[in-house]
Scaffold this active site. Structure first.
Site, mmCIF file in Angstrom:
data_model
loop_
_atom_site.group_PDB
_atom_site.id
_atom_site.type_symbol
_atom_site.label_atom_id
_atom_site.label_comp_id
_atom_site.label_asym_id
_atom_site.label_seq_id
_atom_site.Cartn_x
_atom_site.Cartn_y
_atom_site.Cartn_z
ATOM 1 N N ASN A 7 -14.141 36.710 90.164
ATOM 2 C CA ASN A 7 -13.144 35.801 89.586
ATOM 3 C C ASN A 7 -13.355 34.402 90.189
ATOM 4 O OD1 ASN A 7 -10.691 34.262 89.505
ATOM 5 N ND2 ASN A 7 -9.600 36.081 88.847
ATOM 6 N N HIS A 10 -10.431 30.187 91.643
ATOM 7 C CA HIS A 10 -10.091 29.302 92.756
ATOM 8 C C HIS A 10 -11.126 28.216 93.018
ATOM 9 C CE1 HIS A 10 -6.360 31.195 93.150
ATOM 10 N NE2 HIS A 10 -6.912 32.387 93.269
ATOM 11 N N ARG A 18 -7.562 17.727 92.865
ATOM 12 C CA ARG A 18 -7.829 16.288 92.771
ATOM 13 C C ARG A 18 -7.976 15.810 91.326
ATOM 14 N NH1 ARG A 18 -9.684 13.638 97.550
ATOM 15 N NH2 ARG A 18 -8.244 14.392 99.113
ATOM 16 N N HIS A 43 -8.772 33.581 84.700
ATOM 17 C CA HIS A 43 -7.390 33.738 84.222
ATOM 18 C C HIS A 43 -6.965 32.395 83.647
ATOM 19 C CE1 HIS A 43 -2.953 34.946 85.344
ATOM 20 N NE2 HIS A 43 -3.088 34.604 84.072
ATOM 21 N N ARG A 45 -4.214 30.447 82.608
ATOM 22 C CA ARG A 45 -2.753 30.513 82.739
ATOM 23 C C ARG A 45 -2.089 29.561 81.767
ATOM 24 N NH1 ARG A 45 -1.116 33.123 87.864
ATOM 25 N NH2 ARG A 45 0.956 32.492 87.246
ATOM 26 N N ARG A 49 -3.044 25.777 85.525
ATOM 27 C CA ARG A 49 -3.082 25.233 86.895
ATOM 28 C C ARG A 49 -4.485 25.289 87.504
ATOM 29 N NH1 ARG A 49 0.202 29.863 90.154
ATOM 30 N NH2 ARG A 49 1.722 29.401 88.551
ATOM 31 N N HIS A 50 -5.321 26.199 87.030
ATOM 32 C CA HIS A 50 -6.710 26.172 87.537
ATOM 33 C C HIS A 50 -7.717 26.171 86.387
ATOM 34 C CE1 HIS A 50 -5.896 30.485 87.370
ATOM 35 N NE2 HIS A 50 -5.275 30.532 88.529
ATOM 36 N N GLU A 70 -8.577 37.122 81.736
ATOM 37 C CA GLU A 70 -7.230 37.571 82.130
ATOM 38 C C GLU A 70 -6.237 36.663 81.443
ATOM 39 O OE1 GLU A 70 -6.382 37.473 86.286
ATOM 40 O OE2 GLU A 70 -8.005 38.839 86.720
ATOM 41 N N THR A 100 0.563 33.650 92.592
ATOM 42 C CA THR A 100 -0.518 34.368 91.930
ATOM 43 C C THR A 100 0.151 35.502 91.164
ATOM 44 O OG1 THR A 100 -2.545 35.636 92.271
ATOM 45 C CG2 THR A 100 -0.920 35.776 94.027
ATOM 46 N N THR A 101 -0.619 36.303 90.432
ATOM 47 C CA THR A 101 -0.022 37.413 89.690
ATOM 48 C C THR A 101 0.640 38.349 90.695
ATOM 49 O OG1 THR A 101 -1.958 37.198 88.294
ATOM 50 C CG2 THR A 101 -0.511 39.056 87.850
ATOM 51 N N GLU A 151 -6.412 48.248 84.830
ATOM 52 C CA GLU A 151 -6.812 47.696 86.129
ATOM 53 C C GLU A 151 -5.688 48.012 87.092
ATOM 54 O OE1 GLU A 151 -8.334 43.659 86.413
ATOM 55 O OE2 GLU A 151 -7.619 43.552 88.492
ATOM 56 N N HIS A 191 -7.012 42.734 93.006
ATOM 57 C CA HIS A 191 -5.975 41.869 93.549
ATOM 58 C C HIS A 191 -5.884 42.006 95.062
ATOM 59 C CE1 HIS A 191 -2.651 39.163 93.798
ATOM 60 N NE2 HIS A 191 -2.844 38.885 92.521
ATOM 61 N N GLY A 192 -6.194 40.911 95.720
ATOM 62 C CA GLY A 192 -6.057 40.859 97.174
ATOM 63 C C GLY A 192 -7.178 41.516 97.963
ATOM 64 N N HIS A 214 -10.274 35.550 95.225
ATOM 65 C CA HIS A 214 -9.876 34.640 96.294
ATOM 66 C C HIS A 214 -10.725 34.787 97.558
ATOM 67 C CE1 HIS A 214 -7.247 32.998 99.487
ATOM 68 N NE2 HIS A 214 -7.027 32.080 98.575
#
Ligand code: PXP
Length: 239
Positions: A7, A10, A18, A43, A45, A49-50, A70, A100-101, A151, A191-192, A214
């Protein structure tokens, strides 16, 4: 042997901090593939945001392995998916204010609307995965509404801070994976997950693919994307 889908959200987080044009998640995806990643995940969103629409469109053209999108099950996102045709859509819950989710989709509450979204996407030839907590009732509904795969949310285990909680949350994952396998659902997990927690999954051969972002991007900042992906791949391939 399990696969690793990387993923790259990030990388975009850093860019959007910036509002410039670098670092480019597209470049990160190319490097991840060169290092051996089995897929690229983004993802998109609602608040952008990213990842941006432009990222998904370029990735669709250049990803050589598979592109996993995603997204929330909203009309806007379904329209984008039908247009872009990713290799897999993973439906996730989404709240604007979350970092995050934060949890899996609640299929008990959203059964009908998610079933409709799955039907729309599958009719257009797009396989669908649903991001859910490893709870038997969620997995049974995923099966009933014909999801291609699930998932399993590994966040509760990865974020657990006590041995007791770690043990308990891992048992939930084990039971969830066994049930999903029995119901013949394809199984991803994510996740994580970091370079330490991935080791706990050794022997859980029912998991097709791990979706990890991440920790890989964080390590890449220090050692480079290819090295970070290769290190994680070595751990995933030992499972
Ligand atoms: N799977 C899903 C459904 C996610 O929402 C995320 C976070 O975007 C991940 C996997 C990857 O999680 P992490 O970035 O913590 O590795």
């Amino acid at each position: 042997m399990a696969g690793l889908a990387v993923n790259v959200d990030h990388v975009s987080t850093l860019r959007e901090a910036r509002k410039v044009s670098y670092p480019d998640p597209v470049a990160a995806a190319v490097l991840a593939e060169l290092a051996g990643a089995d897929g690229i995940v983004v993802h998109l969103r609602e608040d952008r945001r990213h990842i941006q629409d432009r990222d998904v469109r370029i990735l669709r053209k250049i990803v050589q392995t598979k592109l996993i999108l995603e997204m929330a099950a909203t009309p806007e996102m379904v329209g984008i998916a039908l247009d872009i045709k990713p290799d897999l859509v993973t439906l996730v819950p989404e709240k604007r204010e979350e970092l995050t989710t934060e949890g899996g989709l609640d299929l008990i509450v959203h059964k009908n609307s998610i079933a409709e979204t799955i039907g729309t996407l599958q009719n257009s030839g797009i396989p669908v995965s649903i991001f859910i907590d490893p709870a038997p009732e969620q997995i049974k509904v995923a099966h009933q509404i014909n999801s291609t795969m699930v998932e399993i949310h590994t966040g509760a285990f990865c974020d657990a801070t006590t041995a007791k909680k770690k043990e308990q949350t891992f048992i939930d994952i084990l039971n969830g994976v066994k049930l999903a396998h029995k119901l013949k659902l394809g199984i991803n997990a994510g996740h994580g997950i970091c370079y330490k927690t991935i080791k706990a999954f050794k022997g859980l051969n029912e998991i097709n693919e791990f979706s990890i972002g991440h920790s890989i991007v964080s390590r890449a900042v220090l050692v480079g994307m290819k090295a970070a992906v290769r290190e994680m791949l070595t751990l995933v391939k030992e499972i």
